[in-house]
Design a protein around this motif. Sequence first.
Motif, PDB file in Angstrom:
ATOM      1  N   ALA A 177      70.990  52.115  42.261  1.00  0.00           N
ATOM      2  CA  ALA A 177      71.854  51.311  43.129  1.00  0.00           C
ATOM      3  C   ALA A 177      72.213  52.050  44.425  1.00  0.00           C
ATOM      4  CB  ALA A 177      73.116  50.919  42.381  1.00  0.00           C
ATOM      5  N   ASP A 178      72.193  53.371  44.406  1.00  0.00           N
ATOM      6  CA  ASP A 178      72.551  54.139  45.610  1.00  0.00           C
ATOM      7  C   ASP A 178      71.440  54.148  46.655  1.00  0.00           C
ATOM      8  OD1 ASP A 178      74.831  54.800  44.480  1.00  0.00           O
ATOM      9  OD2 ASP A 178      74.376  56.932  44.151  1.00  0.00           O
ATOM     10  N   PHE A 179      70.278  53.697  46.259  1.00  0.00           N
ATOM     11  CA  PHE A 179      69.143  53.718  47.194  1.00  0.00           C
ATOM     12  C   PHE A 179      68.997  52.329  47.820  1.00  0.00           C
ATOM     13  CE2 PHE A 179      68.402  57.198  44.387  1.00  0.00           C
ATOM     14  CZ  PHE A 179      67.847  58.185  45.200  1.00  0.00           C
ATOM     15  N   THR A 180      68.846  52.318  49.157  1.00  0.00           N
ATOM     16  CA  THR A 180      68.715  51.023  49.837  1.00  0.00           C
ATOM     17  C   THR A 180      67.325  50.436  49.644  1.00  0.00           C
ATOM     18  OG1 THR A 180      68.181  52.316  51.795  1.00  0.00           O
ATOM     19  CG2 THR A 180      70.428  51.423  51.647  1.00  0.00           C
ATOM     20  N   HIS A 181      66.329  51.284  49.339  1.00  0.00           N
ATOM     21  CA  HIS A 181      64.954  50.803  49.244  1.00  0.00           C
ATOM     22  C   HIS A 181      64.346  51.215  47.897  1.00  0.00           C
ATOM     23  CE1 HIS A 181      65.751  50.668  53.527  1.00  0.00           C
ATOM     24  NE2 HIS A 181      64.774  49.785  53.627  1.00  0.00           N
ATOM     25  N   THR A 182      63.861  50.234  47.155  1.00  0.00           N
ATOM     26  CA  THR A 182      63.219  50.542  45.871  1.00  0.00           C
ATOM     27  C   THR A 182      61.972  49.682  45.690  1.00  0.00           C
ATOM     28  OG1 THR A 182      64.415  48.834  44.646  1.00  0.00           O
ATOM     29  CG2 THR A 182      65.441  51.004  44.707  1.00  0.00           C
ATOM     30  N   VAL A 183      60.984  50.250  45.025  1.00  0.00           N
ATOM     31  CA  VAL A 183      59.782  49.494  44.659  1.00  0.00           C
ATOM     32  C   VAL A 183      59.023  50.339  43.652  1.00  0.00           C
ATOM     33  CG1 VAL A 183      58.132  50.399  46.374  1.00  0.00           C
ATOM     34  CG2 VAL A 183      57.925  48.048  45.615  1.00  0.00           C
ATOM     35  N   SER A 184      58.179  49.709  42.862  1.00  0.00           N
ATOM     36  CA  SER A 184      57.425  50.493  41.896  1.00  0.00           C
ATOM     37  C   SER A 184      55.992  49.989  41.798  1.00  0.00           C
ATOM     38  CB  SER A 184      58.104  50.369  40.531  1.00  0.00           C
ATOM     39  OG  SER A 184      57.443  51.148  39.588  1.00  0.00           O
ATOM     40  N   TRP A 185      55.065  50.928  41.791  1.00  0.00           N
ATOM     41  CA  TRP A 185      53.696  50.589  41.439  1.00  0.00           C
ATOM     42  C   TRP A 185      53.647  50.513  39.915  1.00  0.00           C
ATOM     43  CZ3 TRP A 185      50.779  53.829  38.316  1.00  0.00           C
ATOM     44  CH2 TRP A 185      49.495  53.341  38.027  1.00  0.00           C
ATOM     45  N   ILE A 186      52.889  49.570  39.395  1.00  0.00           N
ATOM     46  CA  ILE A 186      52.837  49.404  37.948  1.00  0.00           C
ATOM     47  C   ILE A 186      51.370  49.298  37.509  1.00  0.00           C
ATOM     48  CG2 ILE A 186      53.068  46.904  38.106  1.00  0.00           C
ATOM     49  CD1 ILE A 186      54.637  46.779  35.656  1.00  0.00           C
ATOM     50  N   GLY A 232      52.831  51.842  26.319  1.00  0.00           N
ATOM     51  CA  GLY A 232      52.802  52.218  27.744  1.00  0.00           C
ATOM     52  C   GLY A 232      52.761  51.018  28.678  1.00  0.00           C
ATOM     53  N   MET A 233      52.897  49.811  28.136  1.00  0.00           N
ATOM     54  CA  MET A 233      52.812  48.628  29.006  1.00  0.00           C
ATOM     55  C   MET A 233      53.902  48.681  30.085  1.00  0.00           C
ATOM     56  SD  MET A 233      53.391  44.632  28.125  1.00  0.00           S
ATOM     57  CE  MET A 233      51.791  44.136  27.605  1.00  0.00           C
ATOM     58  N   GLY A 234      53.482  48.537  31.328  1.00  0.00           N
ATOM     59  CA  GLY A 234      54.445  48.534  32.421  1.00  0.00           C
ATOM     60  C   GLY A 234      54.739  49.926  32.968  1.00  0.00           C
ATOM     61  N   ARG A 235      53.986  50.930  32.553  1.00  0.00           N
ATOM     62  CA  ARG A 235      54.212  52.275  33.087  1.00  0.00           C
ATOM     63  C   ARG A 235      53.853  52.292  34.579  1.00  0.00           C
ATOM     64  NH1 ARG A 235      49.021  55.876  30.955  1.00  0.00           N
ATOM     65  NH2 ARG A 235      47.491  54.825  32.254  1.00  0.00           N
ATOM     66  N   GLY A 236      54.392  53.258  35.302  1.00  0.00           N
ATOM     67  CA  GLY A 236      54.097  53.277  36.745  1.00  0.00           C
ATOM     68  C   GLY A 236      54.857  54.366  37.470  1.00  0.00           C
ATOM     69  N   ILE A 237      54.879  54.244  38.787  1.00  0.00           N
ATOM     70  CA  ILE A 237      55.608  55.217  39.623  1.00  0.00           C
ATOM     71  C   ILE A 237      56.666  54.447  40.408  1.00  0.00           C
ATOM     72  CG2 ILE A 237      55.407  57.064  41.348  1.00  0.00           C
ATOM     73  CD1 ILE A 237      53.535  57.516  38.940  1.00  0.00           C
ATOM     74  N   PHE A 238      57.907  54.803  40.197  1.00  0.00           N
ATOM     75  CA  PHE A 238      59.040  54.146  40.857  1.00  0.00           C
ATOM     76  C   PHE A 238      59.378  54.929  42.120  1.00  0.00           C
ATOM     77  CE2 PHE A 238      63.239  52.740  41.733  1.00  0.00           C
ATOM     78  CZ  PHE A 238      63.447  51.541  41.058  1.00  0.00           C
ATOM     79  N   PHE A 249      48.417  57.181  37.777  1.00  0.00           N
ATOM     80  CA  PHE A 249      49.591  57.454  36.933  1.00  0.00           C
ATOM     81  C   PHE A 249      49.698  58.943  36.622  1.00  0.00           C
ATOM     82  CE2 PHE A 249      51.544  57.747  32.674  1.00  0.00           C
ATOM     83  CZ  PHE A 249      52.793  57.234  32.993  1.00  0.00           C
ATOM     84  N   ARG A 250      48.584  59.548  36.222  1.00  0.00           N
ATOM     85  CA  ARG A 250      48.590  60.960  35.802  1.00  0.00           C
ATOM     86  C   ARG A 250      48.837  61.919  36.955  1.00  0.00           C
ATOM     87  NH1 ARG A 250      49.683  60.745  30.813  1.00  0.00           N
ATOM     88  NH2 ARG A 250      48.516  59.115  29.796  1.00  0.00           N
ATOM     89  N   ARG A 251      48.484  61.461  38.179  1.00  0.00           N
ATOM     90  CA  ARG A 251      48.677  62.316  39.357  1.00  0.00           C
ATOM     91  C   ARG A 251      50.144  62.706  39.528  1.00  0.00           C
ATOM     92  NH1 ARG A 251      47.421  60.089  45.155  1.00  0.00           N
ATOM     93  NH2 ARG A 251      49.609  59.859  44.802  1.00  0.00           N
TER      94      ARG A 251
END
Length: 457
Positions: A211-220, A228-234, A286-288
């Motif tokens: 909530a403290d961040f004005t910008h959020t998005v995630s690769w999935i 692992g369904m829905g794993r990703g980088i937020f 993902f592993r990177r």
Amino acid sequence: MAQWTERELWGWGRYPRVPARVGRPERRSEVMAAFADRDASGLLAHGLGRSYGDAALLRDGKVLLTRRLDRMLAFDPETGWLRCEAGVSIEDILETFVPRGWFPPVTPGTKFVTVGGALACDIHGKNHHVDGCWSNHVRRVELLTASGDVVICDAQNEPELFKATVGGMGLTGLMLSMEVQLVPIHSPWIEMESVRVENLDHFFEVSAESADFTHTVSWIDCVTTGKGMGRGIFMRGRHARPHIDGNEGVVGVAKDVLAPFLDVPVDGPSWLLNKASIKTFNEVYFRRHPKGSHESVVHFEPFFYPLDAIRNWNRIYGKRGFLQYQLVVPREPDHRSLRAVLEAITSSGMGSFLAVIKEFGAQDNGGLSFPMPGVTLALDFANYGDPLLALLDRLDRIVVEAGGRVYLGKDARLEPDTFRAMYPDWKAWRDVRDTWDPTGVFRSDLGRRLGLCMGGV
Ligand SMILES: Cc1cc2nc3c(=O)[nH]c(=O)nc-3n(C[C@H](O)[C@H](O)[C@H](O)COP(=O)(O)OP(=O)(O)OC[C@H]3O[C@@H](n4cnc5c(N)ncnc54)[C@H](O)[C@@H]3O)c2cc1C
């Protein structure tokens, strides 16, 4: 007499492609001349063509490319209000105003969109949960309407027309200019944190903590099933505070050296994106990222526009193009519909190469505007033809049942009945449109397909 050129037009997905007569007005007088030269085939504005499907297309009609209407008309350095022509792009705004300490209030995942396109699709960005959509920062629009009159509309003057133009997909008239509020920034830097999320539940936990961040998005990753369904980088970030600084030199050198190589000059071969390559890409990506989180200070370009670095990236999908499917569903305790969507995709074997997920905020602008409170998921699919269309129909049913909708700015194939179930305000929107355009001057292929204007269902 206006100048028209016959050419093929397409959106960013390069599907469909249609013949049209195209005009490229540079001045208002040329827009008016083109309008006077309209015929029964209708008229439509086309910005930078970054909508994916047929929103900016009009088969055999007259299409006005607005990009040359790119003048900045007035700017108030005290308040940040900018008045500009509708063909000004986000890139133009960044180039002119970032050095002066101002930033667009909302930006999509590419800077190559015009402000006219931004309002017509009522675009959202990574800050939707805080700042809403583009229209929430626009106070006035100057619109060429079907009668030939130029109407200035805002919350006081013709408010219904203003509301219908927001997300109105270019069907209420041609925007000539608008007034938009820029936001102050201290520098071009973003304080960013990326977090590896292990599955869908973890994504929602991290999202709730952001909530403290004005910008959020995630690769999935949308090919992995099971735990692992829905794993990703937020990714989450905010414009940097005054004492935070990045390394300008590194950005400049990287841009200059890499720019000529980051281009897809020809169409990719049809075998390039297959089940195996998509799985490998998702695994490697993902592993990177090491487990846990990583903090950095990055330039706004890679944070907001990672794909813009690769010119013509849409060509990797080959000659048949691709379709983007972006949905939003209200938040459910068990994320049942999202899971059903991901399961339908994995079982179809038509994985999405790029998939992006984000929680929207409370802002819902009504009409044909896409965002509503809930979770949005954007998926790119190579154009596999009928099997893909069948999969997307299946996804539509899940979305409708959940009370959600899909984004018209990305659409090329939605059926009218499904559209109506997704956008219950459509009739009220169409009544306003018909009042201002009773003979159907403004049309598009998307509008005809969905029954939003003359010449369709
Ligand atoms: C890589 C990529 C990332 C994206 N990320 C996002 C995102 O994060 N969020 C988001 O919301 N969207 C996103 N989009 C979609 C894009 O922001 C919208 O489709 C936007 O409208 C494109 O602007 P454009 O100038 O290219 O408009 P076009 O695609 O040319 O036109 C889009 C619509 O706007 C209308 N229009 C354009 N100019 C005018 C005008 N002057 N008057 C009246 N109508 C007009 C057209 O008729 C058409 O209906 C993304 C697209 C790409 C390619």
